[in-house]
Design a protein around this motif. Structure first.
Motif, PDB file in Angstrom:
ATOM      1  N   ALA A 202       1.045   3.713  -3.244  1.00  0.00           N
ATOM      2  CA  ALA A 202       0.828   5.269  -2.942  1.00  0.00           C
ATOM      3  C   ALA A 202       1.774   6.146  -3.257  1.00  0.00           C
TER       4      ALA A 202
ATOM      5  N   LEU B 182       1.995   7.117   5.508  1.00  0.00           N
ATOM      6  CA  LEU B 182       0.907   6.348   5.475  1.00  0.00           C
ATOM      7  C   LEU B 182       0.916   4.801   5.980  1.00  0.00           C
TER       8      LEU B 182
ATOM      9  N   ALA C 128       3.481  14.799   6.933  1.00  0.00           N
ATOM     10  CA  ALA C 128       3.941  13.595   7.175  1.00  0.00           C
ATOM     11  C   ALA C 128       5.272  13.722   7.752  1.00  0.00           C
TER      12      ALA C 128
ATOM     13  N   VAL D 275       5.695  10.685   2.366  1.00  0.00           N
ATOM     14  CA  VAL D 275       4.419  10.370   2.222  1.00  0.00           C
ATOM     15  C   VAL D 275       3.864   8.999   2.272  1.00  0.00           C
ATOM     16  N   GLY D 276       4.678   8.180   1.627  1.00  0.00           N
ATOM     17  CA  GLY D 276       4.241   6.794   1.322  1.00  0.00           C
ATOM     18  C   GLY D 276       4.602   6.161   2.728  1.00  0.00           C
TER      19      GLY D 276
ATOM     20  N   LEU E 198       0.783  17.272   1.764  1.00  0.00           N
ATOM     21  CA  LEU E 198       0.963  15.958   2.308  1.00  0.00           C
ATOM     22  C   LEU E 198       2.452  15.543   2.897  1.00  0.00           C
TER      23      LEU E 198
ATOM     24  N   ARG F 250       0.851  -1.151  -0.151  1.00  0.00           N
ATOM     25  CA  ARG F 250       0.032   0.035   0.046  1.00  0.00           C
ATOM     26  C   ARG F 250       0.923   1.144   0.095  1.00  0.00           C
ATOM     27  N   ALA F 251       1.687   1.250   0.795  1.00  0.00           N
ATOM     28  CA  ALA F 251       2.736   2.612   0.851  1.00  0.00           C
ATOM     29  C   ALA F 251       3.601   2.578  -0.392  1.00  0.00           C
TER      30      ALA F 251
END
Length: 495
Positions: A212, A481, A416, A477-478, A412, A208-209
């Motif tokens: 993204a 997350l 982060a 950012v990733g 973002l 997911r990271a």
């Protein structure tokens, strides 16, 4: 033959990089991540080798160009045969996501080749040197070291590095002739590679990271053109001597790709302890130095950021870090030594960086009018009556929140940034330090630059500088997350 020559250089660069990659067990990756990394590493290796050999006195003629291409391609072909049995990992994301990323990558490649070289920087700062290399000029001769000649100025910026000119000259030699369009072919893949490099760096944080971060990078409009949707589609189809299109023969995207590769590899090297991965990160840092002068700022800031996190509580993987920095400095050394012999120009920032000029930058009007050559015909209400420091801060802040050019990348990123020293946040911390430290270095340069600020703003400063940091910013950012979704870490792709 020029098109064929460009394609040969692209394939040779990819194979060269493929020969240098750590084993698939030591650095797990998908075919997508491997291809992006191999290309950027291969380009870095070719230009580093070319710089070393020409600095040593060899002419960059057809024998040298073909020798490097054949040697790199041969080593890569041998490595492919050896690695046939080694398993690759699945690429993160769904099939739809892969189609979107593929379409964006293909569009960036086509967009790079729509026009021949037509931008000021691409022509006079890089391609002019590429033509000189192709036609046999020595890097130590007057064509490269002279500012003025019998017919006026020879080089606009003699101290601009030779990475992009070397790639263009490789293409001209491989294609048996110079083509203003096809010498750009090896330069057409930077934007396409950056998302895969971001995914490679974020692989330990989970699928997911990784996806993204890759999508965050791929969908950043600045990777293609400034204000992409403001004048659509005319800003893509109007050729000219402007500074709107990021694609093509300028150096900003090249530095963005090498910075993304170096940070991704250093992330993985710190976690795995792999010295081979750290050495490859150093090669990519050196590649950035050879693509654009700002690459040296990136290397220095990476070193400072690593020093800071190694002093703080947490893991201290100093061996791969040391290998990364040593390799970066060693491979960039031929250019840095050669640069000391080049004539100084107005952008000699070491000379301008004085206490007096820094102080003047905080005084209204004085910095522009008395110290930096304020020109009456370039009067700008945005700078009138204000200190240069305030104008620089406004430029960066305005650009960070320009959603048309950057989408949500910078808001973002700011959200982060790890503000507390939490266990497990070490990698996010040094990545954030790299981004913020490099931006601070760029802002410092703008405080003392002899150029008039509104003129620089018209040519895409500071957004062209911020472009260099798309990769590490997207990785921050990733990773954030992933930190906010602990369940995803349980399904993490190993690194």
């Amino acid at each position: 033959m020029s098109l064929v020559g460009g394609l040969l250089v692209v394939v040779a660069a990819w194979l060269t990089g493929r020969a240098l990659l750590p084993g698939r067990a030591a650095l797990e990756r998908s075919i997508w991540e491997e291809s992006c990394l191999a290309y950027v590493a291969g380009c870095s290796a070719l230009v580093a080798a070319a710089m070393l050999l020409t600095w040593a006195g060899l002419p960059f003629g057809a024998p040298l160009a073909w020798g490097l291409l054949v040697a790199g391609a041969g080593a890569g072909a041998w490595r492919l045969r050896r690695d046939r049995a080694a398993a690759l990992r699945p690429a993160p994301g769904s099939r739809r996501t892969h189609l979107l990323l593929g379409a964006l990558a293909a569009g960036s490649v086509v967009g790079s080749l729509v026009f021949p070289l037509n931008e000021f920087d691409a022509i006079l700062h890089f391609a002019l040197k590429g033509r000189a290399l192709f036609f046999g000029a020595s890097v130590g001769g007057p064509a490269f070291t002279g500012v003025l000649g019998d017919f006026g100025r020879i080089m606009t910026h003699p101290n601009y590095p030779l990475g992009i000119p070397f790639l263009e000259a490789f293409s001209a030699h491989a294609g048996f002739g110079w083509s203003e369009r096809w010498v750009q072919l090896p330069l057409a893949f930077w934007s396409a590679c950056i998302p895969g490099l971001v995914a490679l760096g974020l692989r330990p944080w989970g699928a997911r990271a990784a996806i993204a971060g890759a999508l965050m990078a791929a969908c950043t409009p600045m990777l293609v053109v400034r204000d992409l949707f403001a004048d659509w589609p005319f800003n893509l189809i109007d050729a000219g001597l402007g500074a709107d299109t990021m694609l093509g023969g300028r150096g900003d995207l090249a530095l963005a790709a090498t910075s993304a590769a170096a940070c991704a590899l250093l992330l993985r090297a710190r976690r795995s302890g792999s010295l081979a991965t750290g050495g490859l990160a150093g090669l990519c840092l050196a590649g950035g130095v050879l693509m654009k002068n700002e690459g040296m700022a990136v290397l220095v800031v990476v070193a400072i950021a690593q020093g800071i996190v190694l002093l703080l509580p947490g893991p201290r993987p100093w061996k791969p870090v040391a290998v990364t920095l040593a390799a970066g400095l060693l491979l960039a050394a031929p250019w840095l030594l050669h640069r000391t012999e080049l004539p100084a120009i107005a952008e000699n920032y070491a000379e301008h960086l004085t206490i007096e000029r820094l102080g003047a930058a905080f005084q209204p009007e004085l910095a522009e009018q008395e110290l930096f050559g304020h020109r009456a015909f370039e009067e700008s209400a945005s700078a009138e009556g204000r200190a240069r420091a305030a104008v620089v801060a406004e430029y960066f802040a305005t650009e960070a929140f320009d959603l048309v050019s950057w989408a949500l990348l910078w808001p973002l990123f700011l959200l982060a940034v790890p503000l507390r020293l939490r266990p497990g946040s070490e990698d996010r911390r040094w990545l954030a330090l790299v981004v913020l430290g490099t931006l601070a270095a760029y802002a410092l340069i703008l405080l003392v630059t002899p150029w008039y600020l509104p003129s620089l703003r018209a040519t895409g400063i500071p957004e062209r500088l911020m472009l260099h940091l798309v990769g590490p910013a997207a990785m921050v950012v990733g990773a954030a997350l992933a930190a906010a979704a602990p369940a995803d870490r349980a399904a993490s792709m190993s690194g």
